[in-house]
Structure formats: structure tokens, C-alpha cells
Design a protein around this motif. Structure first.
Motif, mmCIF file in Angstrom:
data_model
loop_
_atom_site.group_PDB
_atom_site.id
_atom_site.type_symbol
_atom_site.label_atom_id
_atom_site.label_comp_id
_atom_site.label_asym_id
_atom_site.label_seq_id
_atom_site.Cartn_x
_atom_site.Cartn_y
_atom_site.Cartn_z
ATOM 1 N N SER A 13 0.829 -1.195 0.000
ATOM 2 C CA SER A 13 0.000 0.000 0.000
ATOM 3 C C SER A 13 0.870 1.255 0.000
ATOM 4 O O SER A 13 0.610 2.209 -0.759
ATOM 5 N N GLU A 29 -9.703 -11.211 7.336
ATOM 6 C CA GLU A 29 -8.785 -10.249 7.942
ATOM 7 C C GLU A 29 -8.161 -9.349 6.878
ATOM 8 O O GLU A 29 -8.009 -8.135 7.067
ATOM 9 N N GLU A 77 -10.651 -6.694 5.539
ATOM 10 C CA GLU A 77 -10.789 -5.625 6.537
ATOM 11 C C GLU A 77 -9.584 -4.688 6.497
ATOM 12 O O GLU A 77 -9.738 -3.458 6.525
ATOM 13 N N ALA A 78 -8.397 -5.256 6.393
ATOM 14 C CA ALA A 78 -7.178 -4.444 6.343
ATOM 15 C C ALA A 78 -7.137 -3.605 5.063
ATOM 16 O O ALA A 78 -6.724 -2.434 5.088
ATOM 17 N N ASN A 83 -9.686 -2.471 3.392
ATOM 18 C CA ASN A 83 -10.627 -1.369 3.598
ATOM 19 C C ASN A 83 -9.980 -0.240 4.393
ATOM 20 O O ASN A 83 -10.130 0.945 4.062
ATOM 21 N N GLU A 84 -9.245 -0.596 5.427
ATOM 22 C CA GLU A 84 -8.604 0.414 6.274
ATOM 23 C C GLU A 84 -7.470 1.127 5.537
ATOM 24 O O GLU A 84 -7.249 2.331 5.739
ATOM 25 N N LEU A 85 -6.749 0.400 4.688
ATOM 26 C CA LEU A 85 -5.617 0.976 3.960
ATOM 27 C C LEU A 85 -6.049 1.791 2.746
ATOM 28 O O LEU A 85 -5.228 2.504 2.164
ATOM 29 N N SER A 132 -16.979 -6.594 3.597
ATOM 30 C CA SER A 132 -16.367 -5.345 3.154
ATOM 31 C C SER A 132 -17.277 -4.159 3.474
ATOM 32 O O SER A 132 -18.481 -4.206 3.213
ATOM 33 N N ASN A 133 -16.680 -3.094 4.008
ATOM 34 C CA ASN A 133 -17.461 -1.876 4.249
ATOM 35 C C ASN A 133 -17.160 -0.790 3.229
ATOM 36 O O ASN A 133 -17.526 0.362 3.406
ATOM 37 N N LYS A 134 -16.485 -1.160 2.151
ATOM 38 C CA LYS A 134 -16.177 -0.251 1.064
ATOM 39 C C LYS A 134 -16.634 -0.885 -0.257
ATOM 40 O O LYS A 134 -16.803 -2.103 -0.351
#
Length: 305
Positions: free
Chosen positions: A100, A150, A153-154, A156-158, A179-181
């Protein structure tokens, strides 16, 4: 009309590539995604980092604007680094974070082999290559592994777009559940038009659309139709476009050529031929919706990552 292309394998294609800067300019490409393709099941992280280096050198040499976010998009041809194959992170969220930071904005979770993240559409790719399995057999039961949840989720955060192309039906459902994106299928097609495991079911297309994502229509002839002629491929691409829009709506369709990762499609040989396809879409759907398919649908996802 300008366009965005969600997937190409130019970084690993050798010297005689379908994509060149001249052809991108001729076709009106605004944003080209270049995949760091990692198929090896060992040493994937090292390969991905080396390809990130190659991408930087390529952009400098060709004077292409390398971007990490939508805010960096400029005039002319822009380029985004992606990864194809979760083998690239070797089961490590820290490796994901390193990629990333190197500018990877999107990653395909699996290629054609099972990895630490999950399962691909083909249940036994080695068996397929050996002639022991049918091209039309698909993985029916397995999706994301615990590390895969996992990983999503990571990502999405990145701010790294999750790409489910090559994934099993269950993998697409699992990504939709966690996924929240918005997530995408960067280079896929519609199973209702051609029943191949690499193509998405209507349910899969709807799940992507319901999450605000897009399906990049792939130009790989083997996934589009049994008719290999230019006319056959032209008709098939339009049929797949219709099917994706019918299943997911006009905000779901995008372009994901897979240039340099497939044999030359006799209708869409390289980026210089894309305007002809966009004209075909415009005749079918009108200019407003075609502009969505060509660039604004993916730019919406890119801006939200």
C-alpha cells in the motif's frame, strides 16, 4: 471519449506489448491500471516489490502520470499500480501495508490457485492445464479463508480496493458480507452470456453493484464466446455489457481489458481499438450511460477507496 481500464498485465508481458503509450493516447485512455501479476506460490512478496520498481521506471520512461489517489489524476494518461494474486503478501498484513505504501491501489485476492486468502473460480487449475479437468468446472463450496476476512478488513482500512476477479462465487459472497467499502471485479464478464467459471453470476454482479462497486468487462475472447471471429467477439462484448447492466444497473459496468494478459482479441486488439467499442456502447445505451461505463463509474469507486 476518455476511458479507464481496470486491468492490464503489461508489467510482466515482455517487450512486444499490446499496451504502449502511443496506443493509450490514440484510444483516449485517461487511467490505466497496471497489475503486478504474481502467480508463483513462493517468493510472491519479493516479486511484487520488484514489479513495483518496474512500474515506477516504466512511468518515468514513458512520461505517464503515476497516481495513488483520485486527487492526483491529471491531463493525459494516468497510471495506477495494482496487484493480481494474493500470493503477493504471503499471508502477512504487514506485507500488504508495505505494498500500500508503494502505491498499490487495488489487489485481486486470488488468481487461479488457492492461496492464504481464499479460493479461485477454477477448483483445480493444475488439473485443467494437464487436461484432467474441464474448462467449465467451477468451485462451488469454498470462498474466503479466515485470513481472507482479515485481509479484506485491512484493505478497507488501507484504502486499497478489493478485487474479486478470478474468485469463486463463495469468495464474492464472503467479500460482500465483510467489506465496508465498494469492491470490484476488475476483469470479468457475465455468466448468463457465456457459462465459464471466470464469469460472474447475476447474483455476484448484484452483490458488487449493491456495494457501490463495478465490473470491468474483460476482453479475453476465451471468456466471452465460443465464436473467435472479430464479428463474434464484437457481438459477445455487447451481449456481456447488456447482461452486466441488466443485473447490476448502469452504475456497475466498467472496462477491464486484460490487455497483455491474454491473446489478442480479434475485435479489440489493443487500446487504439477501444473507441470503436465505446461507439458500439453509445449506439446501444446512449452517450450519458456510455460515459459512466467508460470512466465515471470507476472514478467514483477510486475516489471512495
Amino acid at each position: 471519449m476518455k476511458y479507464c481500464d481496470l486491468h492490464a498485465d503489461t508489467l510482466t508481458a515482455g517487450e512486444d506489448t499490446q499496451i504502449t503509450k502511443v496506443r493509450l493516447e490514440e484510444g483516449g485512455c485517461f487511467l490505466q491500471c497496471f497489475a503486478a501479476f504474481v502467480s508463483s506460490r513462493r517468493g510472491g512478496f519479493r516479486q511484487a516489490v520488484a514489479l513495483a520498481d518496474s512500474f515506477e521506471e516504466f512511468c518515468k520512461r514513458e512520461k505517464i502520470n503515476r497516481v495513488r489517489s483520485a486527487e492526483e489524476l491529471g491531463a493525459g494518461v494516468n497510471a495506477l499500480l495494482t496487484v493480481e494474486g494474493g500470493e503477493a503478501i504471503e499471508g502477512s498484513i504487514e506485507n500488504l501495508a508495505v505494498l500500500s505504501r508503494r502505491g498499490v491501489g487495488m489487489a485481486t485476492l486470488v488468481w487461479n490457485y488457492e492461496n492464504e486468502i481464499g479460493f479461485p473460480a477454477f477448483p483445480d487449475y493444475e488439473g485443467l492445464l494437464a487436461g484432467k479437468r474441464s474448462f467449465f468446472e467451477r468451485e462451488e463450496e469454498r470462498g474466503l479463508k479466515p485470513f481472507g476476512f482479515e485481509c479484506v478488513e485491512a484493505m478497507n482500512e488501507l484504502g486499497m480496493i478489493v478485487d474479486v476477479s478470478h474468485g469463486s462465487d463463495c469468495l464474492v459472497k464472503d467479500v460482500a458480507a465483510c467489506s465496508n467499502k465498494p469492491f470490484v471485479a476488475s476483469h470479468s464478464a457475465a455468466r448468463t452470456v457465456y457459462d465459464c467459471p471466470r464469469n460472474l453470476s447475476d447474483e455476484g454482479i448484484r452483490l458488487i453493484a449493491d456495494h457501490g462497486g463495478v465490473v470491468g468487462l474483460c476482453f479475453c475472447a476465451d471468456f466471452l464466446s465460443a465464436d473467435p471471429t472479430a464479428d463474434g467477439q464484437r457481438s459477445a462484448l455487447l451481449a456481456h455489457a447488456r447482461a452486466i447492466v441488466n443485473a447490476g444497473g448502469e452504475d456497475c459496468l466498467a472496462i477491464g481489458s486484460d490487455f497483455d494478459g491474454m491473446p489478442e482479441n480479434p475485435y479489440l486488439k489493443n487500446p487504439a481499438y477501444v473507441p470503436d467499442f465505446l461507439s458500439l456502447l453509445e449506439e446501444e445505451f446512449g452517450i450519458g450511460r456510455t460515459e459512466k461505463f467508460a470512466y465515471s463509474n470507476f472514478l467514483r469507486v477510486f475516489s471512495a477507496k
